[in-house]
Scaffold this motif. Structure first.
Motif, mmCIF file in Angstrom:
data_model
loop_
_atom_site.group_PDB
_atom_site.id
_atom_site.type_symbol
_atom_site.label_atom_id
_atom_site.label_comp_id
_atom_site.label_asym_id
_atom_site.label_seq_id
_atom_site.Cartn_x
_atom_site.Cartn_y
_atom_site.Cartn_z
ATOM 1 N N ARG A 58 51.964 20.461 35.915
ATOM 2 C CA ARG A 58 53.408 19.937 36.448
ATOM 3 C C ARG A 58 54.506 20.435 35.617
ATOM 4 N NH1 ARG A 58 50.375 15.515 38.419
ATOM 5 N NH2 ARG A 58 51.066 14.417 36.370
ATOM 6 N N ASP A 59 54.487 20.125 34.416
ATOM 7 C CA ASP A 59 55.730 20.351 33.566
ATOM 8 C C ASP A 59 56.120 21.797 33.354
ATOM 9 O OD1 ASP A 59 55.758 17.594 33.369
ATOM 10 O OD2 ASP A 59 55.183 17.539 31.183
ATOM 11 N N ALA A 60 55.111 22.455 33.160
ATOM 12 C CA ALA A 60 55.264 24.134 33.033
ATOM 13 C C ALA A 60 55.689 24.626 34.419
ATOM 14 C CB ALA A 60 53.920 24.713 32.641
ATOM 15 N N ARG A 61 55.293 24.076 35.520
ATOM 16 C CA ARG A 61 55.867 24.556 36.687
ATOM 17 C C ARG A 61 57.495 24.368 37.062
ATOM 18 N NH1 ARG A 61 56.898 27.962 39.743
ATOM 19 N NH2 ARG A 61 56.911 27.807 42.196
ATOM 20 N N LYS A 62 57.711 23.350 36.332
ATOM 21 C CA LYS A 62 59.139 22.803 36.541
ATOM 22 C C LYS A 62 60.016 23.684 35.680
ATOM 23 C CE LYS A 62 58.578 18.003 37.273
ATOM 24 N NZ LYS A 62 58.125 16.790 35.979
ATOM 25 N N MET A 63 59.311 24.455 34.413
ATOM 26 C CA MET A 63 59.943 25.175 33.535
ATOM 27 C C MET A 63 59.998 26.550 34.107
ATOM 28 S SD MET A 63 59.030 23.515 30.025
ATOM 29 C CE MET A 63 59.559 24.748 29.173
ATOM 30 N N GLY A 64 59.386 26.812 35.414
ATOM 31 C CA GLY A 64 59.563 28.361 35.780
ATOM 32 C C GLY A 64 58.188 29.085 35.811
ATOM 33 N N ALA A 65 57.039 28.457 35.179
ATOM 34 C CA ALA A 65 55.576 28.995 35.110
ATOM 35 C C ALA A 65 55.294 29.438 36.548
ATOM 36 C CB ALA A 65 54.820 28.345 34.461
ATOM 37 N N MET A 66 54.742 30.469 36.856
ATOM 38 C CA MET A 66 54.172 31.077 37.931
ATOM 39 C C MET A 66 52.793 31.426 38.039
ATOM 40 S SD MET A 66 57.589 33.359 39.363
ATOM 41 C CE MET A 66 58.362 33.892 37.940
ATOM 42 N N GLN A 67 52.338 32.063 36.806
ATOM 43 C CA GLN A 67 51.038 32.535 36.617
ATOM 44 C C GLN A 67 50.295 31.384 35.854
ATOM 45 O OE1 GLN A 67 49.011 34.958 37.750
ATOM 46 N NE2 GLN A 67 50.405 36.588 38.831
ATOM 47 N N PHE B 19 47.580 40.037 46.884
ATOM 48 C CA PHE B 19 49.038 39.576 46.529
ATOM 49 C C PHE B 19 49.408 38.382 47.282
ATOM 50 C CE2 PHE B 19 48.618 43.988 45.409
ATOM 51 C CZ PHE B 19 49.526 44.185 44.273
ATOM 52 N N LEU B 20 50.344 37.573 46.508
ATOM 53 C CA LEU B 20 50.637 36.542 47.095
ATOM 54 C C LEU B 20 52.374 36.690 46.811
ATOM 55 C CD1 LEU B 20 50.419 33.552 47.886
ATOM 56 C CD2 LEU B 20 50.654 32.850 45.630
ATOM 57 N N PHE B 21 53.045 36.682 48.203
ATOM 58 C CA PHE B 21 54.450 36.729 48.225
ATOM 59 C C PHE B 21 55.193 35.638 48.448
ATOM 60 C CE2 PHE B 21 57.963 38.123 51.403
ATOM 61 C CZ PHE B 21 58.644 38.719 50.387
ATOM 62 N N ARG B 22 56.186 35.247 47.943
ATOM 63 C CA ARG B 22 56.686 33.866 48.227
ATOM 64 C C ARG B 22 58.175 33.936 47.497
ATOM 65 N NH1 ARG B 22 56.920 30.908 44.121
ATOM 66 N NH2 ARG B 22 55.180 30.675 42.817
ATOM 67 N N TRP B 23 58.852 33.203 48.194
ATOM 68 C CA TRP B 23 60.090 32.921 47.410
ATOM 69 C C TRP B 23 60.068 31.952 46.223
ATOM 70 C CZ3 TRP B 23 65.025 34.235 47.417
ATOM 71 C CH2 TRP B 23 66.236 33.779 46.855
ATOM 72 N N GLN B 27 63.540 31.792 39.975
ATOM 73 C CA GLN B 27 63.957 33.098 39.846
ATOM 74 C C GLN B 27 65.134 33.578 40.737
ATOM 75 O OE1 GLN B 27 63.052 35.301 37.327
ATOM 76 N NE2 GLN B 27 61.638 33.893 36.569
ATOM 77 N N ASP B 28 65.372 32.586 41.785
ATOM 78 C CA ASP B 28 66.445 32.785 42.754
ATOM 79 C C ASP B 28 66.068 34.161 43.565
ATOM 80 O OD1 ASP B 28 68.345 32.134 44.490
ATOM 81 O OD2 ASP B 28 70.020 33.029 42.983
ATOM 82 N N ALA B 29 64.705 34.263 43.871
ATOM 83 C CA ALA B 29 64.405 35.674 44.097
ATOM 84 C C ALA B 29 62.878 35.506 44.847
ATOM 85 C CB ALA B 29 64.057 36.895 43.250
ATOM 86 N N HIS B 30 62.645 36.449 45.796
ATOM 87 C CA HIS B 30 61.088 36.633 46.117
ATOM 88 C C HIS B 30 60.244 37.309 45.191
ATOM 89 C CE1 HIS B 30 62.617 36.317 50.197
ATOM 90 N NE2 HIS B 30 61.452 35.529 50.395
ATOM 91 N N VAL B 31 59.039 36.944 44.968
ATOM 92 C CA VAL B 31 58.268 37.288 43.834
ATOM 93 C C VAL B 31 57.019 37.642 44.653
ATOM 94 C CG1 VAL B 31 59.100 36.151 42.093
ATOM 95 C CG2 VAL B 31 57.407 34.930 43.366
ATOM 96 N N LEU B 32 56.296 38.697 44.208
ATOM 97 C CA LEU B 32 54.704 39.101 44.299
ATOM 98 C C LEU B 32 54.109 38.722 43.180
ATOM 99 C CD1 LEU B 32 54.811 42.761 45.888
ATOM 100 C CD2 LEU B 32 53.770 40.749 46.955
ATOM 101 N N LEU B 33 53.033 37.913 43.460
ATOM 102 C CA LEU B 33 52.043 37.450 42.190
ATOM 103 C C LEU B 33 50.733 37.981 42.613
ATOM 104 C CD1 LEU B 33 53.415 33.648 42.326
ATOM 105 C CD2 LEU B 33 53.716 35.387 40.674
ATOM 106 N N TYR B 34 50.144 38.573 41.534
ATOM 107 C CA TYR B 34 48.834 39.210 41.818
ATOM 108 C C TYR B 34 47.961 38.918 40.530
ATOM 109 C CZ TYR B 34 51.156 43.002 39.458
ATOM 110 O OH TYR B 34 52.010 43.801 38.422
#
Ligand SMILES: C[S@@+](CC[C@H](N)C(=O)[O-])C[C@H]1O[C@@H](n2cnc3c(N)ncnc32)[C@H](O)[C@@H]1O
Ligand code: SF4
Ligand code: SF4
Lengths: 380, 97
Positions: A58-67, B19-23, B27-34
């Motif tokens: 949770r905390d990492a996601r709040k800091m902007g983690a995506m992968q 690919f996962l495409f979402r807002w 990042q205030d942007a759309h991203v593609l995650l893979y």
């Protein structure tokens, strides 16, 4: 005019966009190249609980983690894997499972799919049964092959990760064929990084320059043949490149690894630098340890650099290379990575290359990963 | 060499399954995650991929963007097609079959 989106590879704008959770260092296999700590046993009793892992997620996601990567050791040994993947998926992460495959079943794969798992990276040793079993230290080839098919049957995108050593480099064409037949989206012919067990076995593992060049040519042929159906990653090891790799895109730049005991690391090898204290998520907020902790600030940016890096015009590209490799081979983590030909220690890399080029290294002298090993970094 | 992909105006695109495409708010942007990667899209790129939804044809995407940006249709068409070509070459999108 629309342009193709820019890769977010070099700048996370100060955010830990990639988190790697090393759920456990326990593992049923004993790979001779394993990059886990040689004293992995020590962590067994200190593993984070399910709730503690969820807090990190949770905390990492709040800091902007995506992968997010679930790795180890063997992450499937954790019974709460599905629950943790589910939590991460609900929060919007792209969820990656990094596994040896041992411990996966059709039932668990279905549960992981249900939990929202997006991708599976399967560690593989060779297309040849005997070589694979020898490198893994355990009879595992047939099981892995079966589970690879099972994973595909569940519709997961897959990366097949095969660390390349002198024992399997001759099989590169067959490995490529196998990966392609299995329907892999990606094949990573991973260049072994020489830390921990791999460093102990370096002389017996490091392929020669000729072997690497041959393999590279085979990869080029396969790419031509296979077109877009499978992406093959193959990078000549930094030992042979004359330049270091841009390790982790820089220290504390985009990567955050959490070890089984909750230690926060800029990279899973960072404990190699045993003069640093790694802050623990049990004692500190993720926010503090990422932004403020002395350890994460230590090699961030370029103020810490010495010559030749300090005045080098390539420092933005490779950030002076790997801090762990610098320490392991030169004795000072703030030195240029000796893989760089500008490093005054580059002869150490050349020596290692020469030593590994000596023929007559026997498989029998490889050390399989095992418990109760307490050698520190003076292992060489 | 395979022949380069031709974008046709009646085609409909979808985001490739890996690919996962979402807002992404942070990042205030759309991203593609893979697997092991992230692509941050600029505004127009994000808008075009949003229409790779398996419903809108390329011609419709061009109409939408022309209206949205209140711009010259020719120029928009050229940009959209170019972006779809690049996206296809990178494996982000495929033609809906
Ligand atoms: C340490 S393993 C942990 C996950 C799981 N046990 C596995 O083997 O897939 C993570 C990944 O690193 C790869 N690997 C292990 N040792 C390595 C090394 N010394 N250099 C490069 N890759 C390595 C493995 O093949 C695997 O894909
Ligand atoms: S690399 Fe091999 S020994 Fe190491 S954690 Fe993975 S499967 Fe286990
Ligand atoms: S001198 Fe340092 S910064 Fe320059 S290329 Fe070598 S390692 Fe990189």
């Amino acid at each position: 005019m629309p342009k193709a989106g820019s890769a977010l590879s070099l700048d996370g704008e100060g955010k830990p966009i990639w988190v790697l959770l090393e759920l456990t260092y326990q593992c049923p296999l004993k790979c001779v190249f394993c990059s886990n700590p040689v004293d992995f046993d020590r962590y067994r009793e200190h593993e984070l609980s399910t709730e503690e892992w969820k807090g990190v997620i949770r905390d990492a996601r709040k800091m902007g983690a995506m992968q997010i990567g679930f790795s180890g050791g063997e992450p499937t040994l954790r019974k709460d894997l599905e629950e943790l993947v589910g939590e991460a998926n609900d929060l919007g992460y792209y969820t990656n499972l990094i596994t040896s495959g041992i411990g996966l079943t059709s039932k668990r794969l279905a549960a992981l799919k249900e939990a929202g798992l997006k991708h599976i990276q399967l560690g593989f040793q060779s297309s040849d049964r005997d070589t694979a079993n020898m490198l893994a230290g355990v009879e595992s080839f047939d099981r892995k092959l079966a589970i690879a098919k099972e994973i595909k049957a569940h519709g997961f995108p897959m990366v097949l990760n095969v660390p390349i050593t002198r024992h399997n480099i001759a099989q590169v064409p067959e490995i490529i064929d196998l990966a392609s037949e299995l329907g892999m989206e990606y094949l990573e012919l991973a260049n072994v990084q020489y830390y921990n067990w791999a460093l102990l076995n370096r002389e017996q593992l490091l392929p020669t320059r000729e072997e690497l060049e041959w393999a590279e040519a085979e990869v080029a042929k396969a790419r031509e043949r296979l077109g877009d159906s499978m992406t093959i990653f193959f990078v000549i090891p930094d030992y042979y490149e004359g330049r270091p790799k841009a390790c982790m895109n820089g220290w504390g730049s985009i990567h955050l690894t959490i070890a089984p005991d909750g230690s926060a690391l800029p990279c899973s090898q960072a404990r190699t630098i045993d003069t640093l204290e790694f802050p623990n998520v049990r004692e500190h907020s993720l926010e503090w340890l990422w932004r403020e902790s002395p350890t994460f600030q230590k090699f961030r940016g370029d103020a810490w650099m010495k010559e030749p890096c300090r005045s080098c015009d390539e420092k933005e590209q490779d950030f002076g290379g790997c801090r762990c490799q610098a320490l392991l081979l030169t004795g000072d983590a703030a030195n240029a990575d000796p893989a760089c030909s500008k490093s005054p220690h580059h002869h150490l890399i050349q020596q290692a290359i020469q030593q590994s080029a000596v023929p007559e290294k026997h498989v029998g002298s490889l050390i399989a990963r095992h418990g109760g090993h307490h050698l520190g970094r003076k292992a060489t | 060499m395979t022949t380069p992909h031709q974008v046709s105006l009646d085609d409909t695109y979808v985001i490739s399954p890996t690919f996962l495409f979402r807002w992404e708010e942070s990042q205030d942007a759309h991203v593609l995650l893979y697997p092991e990667g992230i692509v941050k899209l600029n505004e127009t790129g994000g808008t075009i991929l949003k229409y790779c939804n398996g419903e809108s044809t390329v011609a419709e995407v061009i109409d939408e963007l022309t209206a949205l940006y209140d711009a010259d249709r020719e120029a928009i068409a050229e940009g959209v097609i170019k972006f779809l070509e690049v996206s296809h070459a990178k494996g982000w999108i495929r033609v809906k079959s």
